[in-house]
Design a protein around this motif. Structure first.
Motif, PDB file in Angstrom:
ATOM      1  N   ALA A   1      71.247  63.849  27.621  1.00 31.24           N
ATOM      2  CA  ALA A   1      71.372  64.046  29.069  1.00 31.24           C
ATOM      3  C   ALA A   1      72.306  63.040  29.736  1.00 31.24           C
ATOM      4  N   PRO A   2      72.125  61.723  29.551  1.00 28.13           N
ATOM      5  CA  PRO A   2      73.039  60.790  30.231  1.00 28.13           C
ATOM      6  C   PRO A   2      74.464  60.838  29.675  1.00 28.13           C
ATOM      7  N   LYS A   3      74.606  61.198  28.409  1.00 30.71           N
ATOM      8  CA  LYS A   3      75.946  61.285  27.818  1.00 30.71           C
ATOM      9  C   LYS A   3      76.708  62.477  28.381  1.00 30.71           C
ATOM     10  N   LEU A   4      76.003  63.585  28.560  1.00 31.59           N
ATOM     11  CA  LEU A   4      76.658  64.748  29.134  1.00 31.59           C
ATOM     12  C   LEU A   4      76.996  64.504  30.602  1.00 31.59           C
ATOM     13  N   ALA A   5      76.114  63.817  31.305  1.00 32.33           N
ATOM     14  CA  ALA A   5      76.418  63.462  32.700  1.00 32.33           C
ATOM     15  C   ALA A   5      77.645  62.558  32.763  1.00 32.33           C
ATOM     16  N   ALA A   6      77.751  61.619  31.832  1.00 31.96           N
ATOM     17  CA  ALA A   6      78.908  60.732  31.796  1.00 31.96           C
ATOM     18  C   ALA A   6      80.181  61.503  31.471  1.00 31.96           C
ATOM     19  N   ALA A   7      80.071  62.518  30.607  1.00 34.08           N
ATOM     20  CA  ALA A   7      81.237  63.345  30.288  1.00 34.08           C
ATOM     21  C   ALA A   7      81.765  64.028  31.542  1.00 34.08           C
ATOM     22  N   LYS A   8      80.879  64.496  32.405  1.00 31.81           N
ATOM     23  CA  LYS A   8      81.318  65.141  33.644  1.00 31.81           C
ATOM     24  C   LYS A   8      81.878  64.122  34.632  1.00 31.81           C
ATOM     25  N   ARG A   9      81.306  62.932  34.655  1.00 30.69           N
ATOM     26  CA  ARG A   9      81.814  61.895  35.558  1.00 30.69           C
ATOM     27  C   ARG A   9      83.183  61.366  35.123  1.00 30.69           C
ATOM     28  N   ALA A  10      83.614  61.724  33.911  1.00 28.40           N
ATOM     29  CA  ALA A  10      84.930  61.287  33.438  1.00 28.40           C
ATOM     30  C   ALA A  10      86.062  62.013  34.150  1.00 28.40           C
ATOM     31  N   VAL A  11      85.741  63.052  34.905  1.00 27.02           N
ATOM     32  CA  VAL A  11      86.718  63.702  35.781  1.00 27.02           C
ATOM     33  C   VAL A  11      86.977  62.777  36.970  1.00 27.02           C
ATOM     34  N   ALA A  12      88.189  62.811  37.481  1.00 25.08           N
ATOM     35  CA  ALA A  12      88.547  61.946  38.606  1.00 25.08           C
ATOM     36  C   ALA A  12      87.550  62.099  39.754  1.00 25.08           C
ATOM     37  N   PRO A  13      87.040  60.990  40.305  1.00 28.67           N
ATOM     38  CA  PRO A  13      86.009  61.077  41.353  1.00 28.67           C
ATOM     39  C   PRO A  13      86.427  61.901  42.558  1.00 28.67           C
ATOM     40  N   GLU A  14      87.702  61.818  42.940  1.00 29.93           N
ATOM     41  CA  GLU A  14      88.134  62.574  44.117  1.00 29.93           C
ATOM     42  C   GLU A  14      88.061  64.073  43.881  1.00 29.93           C
ATOM     43  N   ARG A  15      88.183  64.498  42.631  1.00 28.24           N
ATOM     44  CA  ARG A  15      88.065  65.932  42.349  1.00 28.24           C
ATOM     45  C   ARG A  15      86.598  66.353  42.300  1.00 28.24           C
ATOM     46  N   LEU A  16      85.763  65.527  41.732  1.00 26.85           N
ATOM     47  CA  LEU A  16      84.333  65.847  41.721  1.00 26.85           C
ATOM     48  C   LEU A  16      83.772  65.921  43.141  1.00 26.85           C
ATOM     49  N   ALA A  17      84.380  65.190  44.068  1.00 26.79           N
ATOM     50  CA  ALA A  17      83.933  65.197  45.465  1.00 26.79           C
ATOM     51  C   ALA A  17      84.632  66.254  46.300  1.00 26.79           C
TER      52      ALA A  17
ATOM     53  N   ALA B   1      89.445  59.723  24.942  1.00 21.87           N
ATOM     54  CA  ALA B   1      90.533  59.336  25.838  1.00 21.87           C
ATOM     55  C   ALA B   1      90.015  58.966  27.219  1.00 21.87           C
ATOM     56  N   ARG B   2      88.934  59.616  27.640  1.00 16.18           N
ATOM     57  CA  ARG B   2      88.355  59.350  28.960  1.00 16.18           C
ATOM     58  C   ARG B   2      87.255  58.290  28.903  1.00 16.18           C
ATOM     59  N   ARG B   3      87.051  57.709  27.727  1.00 18.34           N
ATOM     60  CA  ARG B   3      86.055  56.661  27.509  1.00 18.34           C
ATOM     61  C   ARG B   3      84.648  57.131  27.856  1.00 18.34           C
TER      62      ARG B   3
END
Length: 270
Positions: free
Chosen positions: A145-161, A109-111
């Motif tokens: 490694a890059p797939k797991l990093a992408a999974a975390k980046r699938a969270v809204a950027p404003e929340r990750l920041a 769902a989060r691509r």
């Protein structure tokens, strides 16, 4: 889907300096059957942990599950590096049959890219009695490694920041540490080694996340305080890679660290 039947249901991939500090010189694994994971991950399937009706709550729930999965992989890898393949097996199996089942549709769902195959290769490596992290395991780890990093980046950027959001995420991970640490204990002793290592991996993930946030330069004072709490807990509850003979601290002592970090989150500018 090529996923084996679940027989028993019971949280940056580079190994952090904090996790490496958990390892003591190698010693024989405990002479006991490895019990199933009874606690923390069972909650993923059976107990809704928060209201996910808002985008922020859904992101928090999703990121927690990614953190649980990564924590398993961190401690599983460390066990392989210590020559403890038998103890490592559950920390590659549980992510596939418990966490990935929950995550798979949400990744889609989060691509975000799927990574079940890498998890299967890692589990097969440990099940085969292999130690170390070279060969097929190393290839799978590099691919993941890059797939797991992408999974975390699938969270809204404003929340990750957001320091408040991410500090609350770390506080929740420490709550999960306390839950699985508690599941490892019977009659004042650590008897469930799998649960002990679950909680160790979740703490290592939390410490890794705190280090990444500090490096980003946001809310430096608050993240430094949170990092100190995590390191204090690591030294207290996880003096070695294998569980100590005596209970190192109480469950309430572990859980109090979650409360302290949540207090930091509450006072920080969002």
């Amino acid at each position: 889907m090529n996923r084996r039947l679940l027989l028993a249901l019971p949280a940056g991939l580079a190994a952090s300096a904090a996790l490496r500090a958990m390892a003591a010189p190698a010693r024989p694994a405990p002479d006991l059957d490895i019990p199933i994971c009874r606690g923390g991950l069972r909650r993923v399937a059976e107990v809704p942990q928060r209201d996910a009706s808002t985008p922020e709550a859904a992101d928090a729930d999703y990121l927690e599950k990614v953190g649980l999965l990564e924590g398993h992989l961190i401690v599983g890898r460390r066990l392989l590096e210590a020559g403890q393949a038998r103890l490592a097996v559950p920390h590659f199996g549980h992510p596939i049959r418990e966490l990935y089942t929950w995550l798979e549709p949400r990744l889609a769902a989060r691509r975000a890219p799927q990574f079940e195959r890498e998890l299967e290769v890692m589990e097969g490596w440990a099940e085969g009695g292999n130690t170390g992290t070279n060969g097929r395991f190393g290839d799978a780890w590099t691919s993941l490694a890059p797939k797991l990093a992408a999974a975390k980046r699938a969270v809204a950027p404003e929340r990750l920041a957001s320091p408040r959001f991410m500090l609350s995420h770390v506080a929740m991970m420490v709550y999960d540490v306390a839950s699985d640490y508690g599941e490892s204990i019977e009659r004042g002793r650590i008897v469930n080694v799998v649960e002990y290592h679950d909680s160790m991996g979740f703490l290592a993930y939390a410490a890794q996340t705190a280090a990444e946030q500090r490096a980003a330069g946001r809310a430096a004072t608050e993240w430094a305080e949170a990092a100190d709490i995590l390191e204090e807990l690591r030294k207290l509850a996880y003096p070695e890679l294998l569980p100590p003979g005596r209970l190192p601290t109480s469950v309430s002592s572990v859980r109090s660290r979650s409360d302290r970090i949540q207090d930091i989150a509450a006072r920080v500018v969002a």
